[in-house]
Scaffold this motif. Structure first.
Motif, PDB file in Angstrom:
ATOM      1  N   THR A 228       0.846  -1.192   0.000  1.00 51.17           N
ATOM      2  CA  THR A 228       0.000   0.000   0.000  1.00 51.17           C
ATOM      3  C   THR A 228       0.883   1.244   0.000  1.00 51.17           C
ATOM      4  O   THR A 228       1.985   1.233  -0.537  1.00 51.17           O
ATOM      5  CB  THR A 228      -0.965  -0.014   1.191  1.00 51.17           C
ATOM      6  OG1 THR A 228      -0.218   0.001   2.423  1.00 51.17           O
ATOM      7  CG2 THR A 228      -1.848  -1.259   1.159  1.00 51.17           C
ATOM      8  N   PHE A 229       0.469   2.304   0.611  1.00 51.52           N
ATOM      9  CA  PHE A 229       1.139   3.597   0.518  1.00 51.52           C
ATOM     10  C   PHE A 229       0.718   4.435   1.719  1.00 51.52           C
ATOM     11  O   PHE A 229      -0.207   4.099   2.464  1.00 51.52           O
ATOM     12  CB  PHE A 229       0.720   4.309  -0.777  1.00 51.52           C
ATOM     13  CG  PHE A 229      -0.781   4.388  -0.902  1.00 51.52           C
ATOM     14  CD1 PHE A 229      -1.492   5.421  -0.322  1.00 51.52           C
ATOM     15  CD2 PHE A 229      -1.486   3.388  -1.558  1.00 51.52           C
ATOM     16  CE1 PHE A 229      -2.876   5.452  -0.383  1.00 51.52           C
ATOM     17  CE2 PHE A 229      -2.871   3.422  -1.632  1.00 51.52           C
ATOM     18  CZ  PHE A 229      -3.567   4.463  -1.036  1.00 51.52           C
ATOM     19  N   GLU A 293       2.022   4.043 -10.702  1.00 53.18           N
ATOM     20  CA  GLU A 293       2.945   3.172  -9.974  1.00 53.18           C
ATOM     21  C   GLU A 293       2.317   2.649  -8.697  1.00 53.18           C
ATOM     22  O   GLU A 293       2.403   1.449  -8.395  1.00 53.18           O
ATOM     23  CB  GLU A 293       4.227   3.945  -9.625  1.00 53.18           C
ATOM     24  CG  GLU A 293       5.133   4.248 -10.803  1.00 53.18           C
ATOM     25  CD  GLU A 293       6.329   5.089 -10.403  1.00 53.18           C
ATOM     26  OE1 GLU A 293       7.144   5.398 -11.300  1.00 53.18           O
ATOM     27  OE2 GLU A 293       6.457   5.428  -9.209  1.00 53.18           O
ATOM     28  N   ARG A 294       1.687   3.544  -7.932  1.00 52.69           N
ATOM     29  CA  ARG A 294       1.099   3.125  -6.649  1.00 52.69           C
ATOM     30  C   ARG A 294      -0.117   2.222  -6.865  1.00 52.69           C
ATOM     31  O   ARG A 294      -0.307   1.241  -6.142  1.00 52.69           O
ATOM     32  CB  ARG A 294       0.717   4.355  -5.834  1.00 52.69           C
ATOM     33  CG  ARG A 294       1.897   5.259  -5.463  1.00 52.69           C
ATOM     34  CD  ARG A 294       2.898   4.542  -4.566  1.00 52.69           C
ATOM     35  NE  ARG A 294       4.045   5.402  -4.260  1.00 52.69           N
ATOM     36  CZ  ARG A 294       5.225   5.307  -4.852  1.00 52.69           C
ATOM     37  NH1 ARG A 294       5.435   4.360  -5.799  1.00 52.69           N
ATOM     38  NH2 ARG A 294       6.213   6.111  -4.517  1.00 52.69           N
ATOM     39  N   VAL A 295      -0.926   2.537  -7.861  1.00 46.43           N
ATOM     40  CA  VAL A 295      -2.104   1.702  -8.133  1.00 46.43           C
ATOM     41  C   VAL A 295      -1.684   0.302  -8.567  1.00 46.43           C
ATOM     42  O   VAL A 295      -2.216  -0.704  -8.067  1.00 46.43           O
ATOM     43  CB  VAL A 295      -2.994   2.356  -9.206  1.00 46.43           C
ATOM     44  CG1 VAL A 295      -4.060   1.375  -9.703  1.00 46.43           C
ATOM     45  CG2 VAL A 295      -3.663   3.610  -8.657  1.00 46.43           C
ATOM     46  N   PHE A 296      -0.747   0.209  -9.486  1.00 52.57           N
ATOM     47  CA  PHE A 296      -0.335  -1.110  -9.980  1.00 52.57           C
ATOM     48  C   PHE A 296       0.318  -1.934  -8.871  1.00 52.57           C
ATOM     49  O   PHE A 296       0.190  -3.157  -8.840  1.00 52.57           O
ATOM     50  CB  PHE A 296       0.610  -0.954 -11.168  1.00 52.57           C
ATOM     51  CG  PHE A 296      -0.013  -0.261 -12.355  1.00 52.57           C
ATOM     52  CD1 PHE A 296      -1.378  -0.341 -12.602  1.00 52.57           C
ATOM     53  CD2 PHE A 296       0.768   0.481 -13.235  1.00 52.57           C
ATOM     54  CE1 PHE A 296      -1.955   0.304 -13.685  1.00 52.57           C
ATOM     55  CE2 PHE A 296       0.200   1.131 -14.320  1.00 52.57           C
ATOM     56  CZ  PHE A 296      -1.161   1.045 -14.541  1.00 52.57           C
ATOM     57  N   VAL A 322      -6.838   6.366 -18.169  1.00 52.10           N
ATOM     58  CA  VAL A 322      -5.476   6.123 -18.654  1.00 52.10           C
ATOM     59  C   VAL A 322      -4.844   4.986 -17.865  1.00 52.10           C
ATOM     60  O   VAL A 322      -4.273   4.044 -18.433  1.00 52.10           O
ATOM     61  CB  VAL A 322      -4.628   7.402 -18.539  1.00 52.10           C
ATOM     62  CG1 VAL A 322      -3.172   7.117 -18.899  1.00 52.10           C
ATOM     63  CG2 VAL A 322      -5.187   8.489 -19.454  1.00 52.10           C
ATOM     64  N   ALA A 323      -4.946   5.046 -16.539  1.00 53.14           N
ATOM     65  CA  ALA A 323      -4.422   3.953 -15.711  1.00 53.14           C
ATOM     66  C   ALA A 323      -5.174   2.655 -15.977  1.00 53.14           C
ATOM     67  O   ALA A 323      -4.573   1.577 -16.061  1.00 53.14           O
ATOM     68  CB  ALA A 323      -4.507   4.326 -14.230  1.00 53.14           C
ATOM     69  N   ASN A 324      -6.492   2.737 -16.135  1.00 53.96           N
ATOM     70  CA  ASN A 324      -7.295   1.528 -16.354  1.00 53.96           C
ATOM     71  C   ASN A 324      -6.828   0.760 -17.582  1.00 53.96           C
ATOM     72  O   ASN A 324      -6.774  -0.476 -17.581  1.00 53.96           O
ATOM     73  CB  ASN A 324      -8.763   1.901 -16.541  1.00 53.96           C
ATOM     74  CG  ASN A 324      -9.390   2.523 -15.306  1.00 53.96           C
ATOM     75  OD1 ASN A 324      -8.864   2.388 -14.204  1.00 53.96           O
ATOM     76  ND2 ASN A 324     -10.496   3.204 -15.485  1.00 53.96           N
ATOM     77  N   GLY A 325      -6.503   1.482 -18.655  1.00 56.68           N
ATOM     78  CA  GLY A 325      -6.094   0.823 -19.888  1.00 56.68           C
ATOM     79  C   GLY A 325      -4.738   0.158 -19.809  1.00 56.68           C
ATOM     80  O   GLY A 325      -4.381  -0.631 -20.694  1.00 56.68           O
ATOM     81  N   LYS A 326      -3.978   0.450 -18.747  1.00 54.25           N
ATOM     82  CA  LYS A 326      -2.655  -0.142 -18.573  1.00 54.25           C
ATOM     83  C   LYS A 326      -2.639  -1.287 -17.568  1.00 54.25           C
ATOM     84  O   LYS A 326      -1.586  -1.884 -17.344  1.00 54.25           O
ATOM     85  CB  LYS A 326      -1.669   0.939 -18.122  1.00 54.25           C
ATOM     86  CG  LYS A 326      -1.490   2.067 -19.118  1.00 54.25           C
ATOM     87  CD  LYS A 326      -0.544   3.140 -18.568  1.00 54.25           C
ATOM     88  CE  LYS A 326      -0.383   4.299 -19.529  1.00 54.25           C
ATOM     89  NZ  LYS A 326       0.508   5.358 -18.977  1.00 54.25           N
ATOM     90  N   VAL A 327      -3.767  -1.595 -16.956  1.00 53.71           N
ATOM     91  CA  VAL A 327      -3.800  -2.614 -15.903  1.00 53.71           C
ATOM     92  C   VAL A 327      -3.338  -3.966 -16.422  1.00 53.71           C
ATOM     93  O   VAL A 327      -2.493  -4.641 -15.809  1.00 53.71           O
ATOM     94  CB  VAL A 327      -5.210  -2.714 -15.291  1.00 53.71           C
ATOM     95  CG1 VAL A 327      -5.331  -3.974 -14.425  1.00 53.71           C
ATOM     96  CG2 VAL A 327      -5.522  -1.477 -14.455  1.00 53.71           C
ATOM     97  N   ASN A 330       0.404  -4.161 -16.862  1.00 51.21           N
ATOM     98  CA  ASN A 330       1.261  -3.927 -15.706  1.00 51.21           C
ATOM     99  C   ASN A 330       0.936  -4.808 -14.509  1.00 51.21           C
ATOM    100  O   ASN A 330       1.558  -4.660 -13.454  1.00 51.21           O
ATOM    101  CB  ASN A 330       1.173  -2.457 -15.294  1.00 51.21           C
ATOM    102  CG  ASN A 330       1.869  -1.539 -16.265  1.00 51.21           C
ATOM    103  OD1 ASN A 330       3.063  -1.307 -16.173  1.00 51.21           O
ATOM    104  ND2 ASN A 330       1.112  -1.009 -17.223  1.00 51.21           N
ATOM    105  N   THR A 331      -0.032  -5.707 -14.671  1.00 52.81           N
ATOM    106  CA  THR A 331      -0.383  -6.666 -13.627  1.00 52.81           C
ATOM    107  C   THR A 331      -0.699  -7.999 -14.292  1.00 52.81           C
ATOM    108  O   THR A 331      -0.867  -8.064 -15.517  1.00 52.81           O
ATOM    109  CB  THR A 331      -1.624  -6.200 -12.831  1.00 52.81           C
ATOM    110  OG1 THR A 331      -2.807  -6.427 -13.629  1.00 52.81           O
ATOM    111  CG2 THR A 331      -1.534  -4.733 -12.443  1.00 52.81           C
TER     112      THR A 331
END
Length: 587
Positions: A228-229, A293-296, A322-327, A330-331
């Protein structure tokens, strides 16, 4: 059995109605109040849902509200003892919560048009369990990892879970005051975008910059060993005596979230009227990169815990397309589902399904595969409204079509001729995106289309991109490794060889936030795009929400008003096409 779910007393208030576990109606209050992200109580949304179902308040069996001020009490006490905030701050927040908790029955009775005694049982559902429920219980998955990320709700900012059937096992939480949502919003405010919901502007601006502030921004939200963060609290005010939020006059505001330490770290803040410089764009790009970075990292740990390949996302963070399309890149997750009202508007949906499945233990019988859950209208009043305009006969021409094929063919031809068209048909969309029932449409092949709509129709920042609506069967032809998302919640790269073909919907970094249009769930819009493809060879249209610095239009009157005061060339209201005379003369 009817269950009404509501989100109330902060931004994006809304209502959703279930009948025997199936969604009947869902709508945001802003569409009636005409205030973006309106706060308060969703009185008109509730009445709209009841009207769509053909019932009244006495027919309801349960009501679920997505807030529980008693949740996480131990964590709250621990925070108070450790940080010792002022008595004034504690009193203001306690008084506000007390008024909301004890006023809900009065507000509900008024909205339902019945006495408090006649109101159905009221269930309080904690904010994050409602988010998790809104993501998983309407998904196509019987088992999935689930994650909700937002600013804060009932003392929680991030939660993870494993959903199985009708059960949700919570696996982890990040508590107040640590929050990725607060981090993103604070930098959004610092960049001169102060309003509730402005984060998407910064997301759109980010590709214009370079990630030159990564080290500084990483230091604001350092990672924890558990994946987490936390926040470096010296840079933030939301937890201190100095911070105040507001919902005055229905307009939500989080107050200023950052301290002077942020300016000492990365330079002076930008005032809203100041020029956007390369430094601001670089900060935006760095913000998006650090957020991702933190989400992934959170999602990779979640996958390690669950060992499942499917993921459901919710919370305001799930609106970061934008982050959703990279999930998936990156995971290890292979499939991602994000329902269209993933933000706090979706709390109404989640609260209702939490009661249906987790409290009443009823089976799953519903999957959300489209967004058309709001009210609908006819076009009977259109000639009268247009006819009352000054010099209407000289300025406008209106035609009613009895044949959908002819209407779609004519509209497709207008778009191919470079015209900007308002498109209003069927039931109102649920969620933040206009997906072909309350849309403004244009030709994606024309490079100047984006500037024209930004400057003369939407009156918004020039860096803001527009989305492509594409026939589902053509997604792979135009996008790289894209999931055919019908809800416009994920951004993917446009294939290099197609970027010059559809420049108006290709962002500066070569991406597009696509909407895959399915014939079975959106048949008339699919037909319109098919007609455009037959004319041009391109199965894509530019799609943006039908509004101008206001909530998406709800009624024909609002649609026509938007048309009259902007530079749109024509508008379709159900089966009626209204054109400016200059449009007809040019075709």
């Amino acid at each position: 059995m009817y269950i009404l779910g509501i989100n109330a007393y902060h931004g994006d208030v809304s209502a959703a109605l279930l009948n025997d576990g199936k969604l009947v109606a869902a709508v945001e209050e802003e569409r009636f109040e005409r205030i973006k992200h309106v706060a308060g109580f969703p009185t008109q949304a509730i009445r709209c849902c009841l009207n769509i179902a053909g019932i009244d308040g006495r027919d309801l069996d349960h009501v679920a509200i997505g807030r529980d001020s008693s949740a996480n009490l131990g964590k709250k006490i621990k925070f108070i003892l450790k940080n010792r905030p002022s008595l004034r701050l504690l009193w203001d927040r306690a008084t506000t919560n007390w008024q909301k908790v004890f006023g809900v029955e009065d507000d509900l009775a008024e909205a339902l048009g019945i006495s408090k005694r006649a109101c159905p049982p009221l269930h309080t559902v904690e904010h994050h369990p409602a988010h998790l429920a809104s993501a998983f219980f309407v998904s196509p998955y019987d088992e999935a990892a689930v994650c909700a990320i937002d600013a804060m709700g009932d003392f929680v900012s991030t939660s993870t879970a494993l959903g199985t059937g009708t059960d949700m096992e919570v696996l982890g939480r990040v508590y107040y005051p640590h929050s990725l949502g607060i981090f993103y919003t604070a930098i959004t405010q610092y960049l001169g975008f102060p309003y509730y919901g402005d984060e998407y502007k910064v997301m759109g601006m980010a590709p214009y910059g370079e990630p030159t502030f990564l080290d500084e921004l990483r230091g604001l939200v350092p990672p924890r060993d558990d994946g987490t963060f936390e926040l470096s609290l010296d840079y933030f005010r939301h937890w201190s005596d100095e911070h105040e939020d507001s919902t005055a006059h229905g307009v939500p505001s989080l107050g200023k979230l950052y301290t002077g330490e942020l300016e000492r770290l990365i330079g002076p803040e930008r005032e809203p009227e100041d020029e956007l410089t390369d430094r601001h764009k670089n900060i935006a790009r760095s913000l998006q990169a650090v957020y991702e970075e933190r989400v992934f990292r959170v999602l990779n740990v979640l996958h390690d815990e669950t060992q499942v390949s499917r993921l459901c996302l919710a919370g305001g963070g799930a609106m970061n397309s934008v982050a959703n399309g990279k999930v998936r890149a990156n995971t290890p997750f292979e499939e991602v589902y994000i329902q269209p009202a993933a933000g706090d508007n979706g709390i109404a949906l989640g609260a209702a399904y939490h009661v249906w499945h987790e409290e009443l233990d009823r089976p799953r019988t519903f999957e959300m595969n489209h967004v058309f859950w709001g009210p609908e209208h006819d076009d009977a009043g259109v000639p009268g409204i247009v006819g009352t305009r000054e010099d209407a006969a000289q300025k406008y021409q209106w035609t009613r079509y009895d044949d959908t094929d002819a209407l779609c063919g004519k509209t497709a031809q207008l778009i191919a001729d470079g015209k900007v068209i308002g498109w209003f048909r069927g039931r109102l969309e649920w969620g933040a995106r206009a997906l072909g029932h309350r849309s403004i449409l244009a030709d994606p092949r024309r490079a100047d289309t984006r500037d024209r709509i930004n400057n003369r129709v939407k009156y918004r920042e020039e860096f803001r991109p527009f989305a492509p609506s594409i026939l589902e069967e053509a997604v792979d032809e135009y996008f790289v490794d894209a999931a055919p998302d019908p809800f416009m919640q994920q951004v993917y790269p446009v294939r290099e060889e197609k970027r010059d073909e559809i420049p108006a919907v290709t962002h500066v970094d070569g991406t597009g936030r696509l909407q895959a249009v399915y014939e079975e769930t959106n048949p008339v819009y699919h037909q319109l795009i098919s007609e455009f493809a037959d004319l041009t060879g391109v199965p894509v249209v530019l799609n943006t929400s039908f509004n101008e610095n206001e909530p998406i239009v709800n009624t024909p009157e609002e649609a026509l008003d938007c048309f009259f005061r902007t530079d749109m060339d024509a508008v379709v209201i159900e089966d009626t096409l209204v054109q400016r005379q200059s449009v007809e003369a040019a075709t």
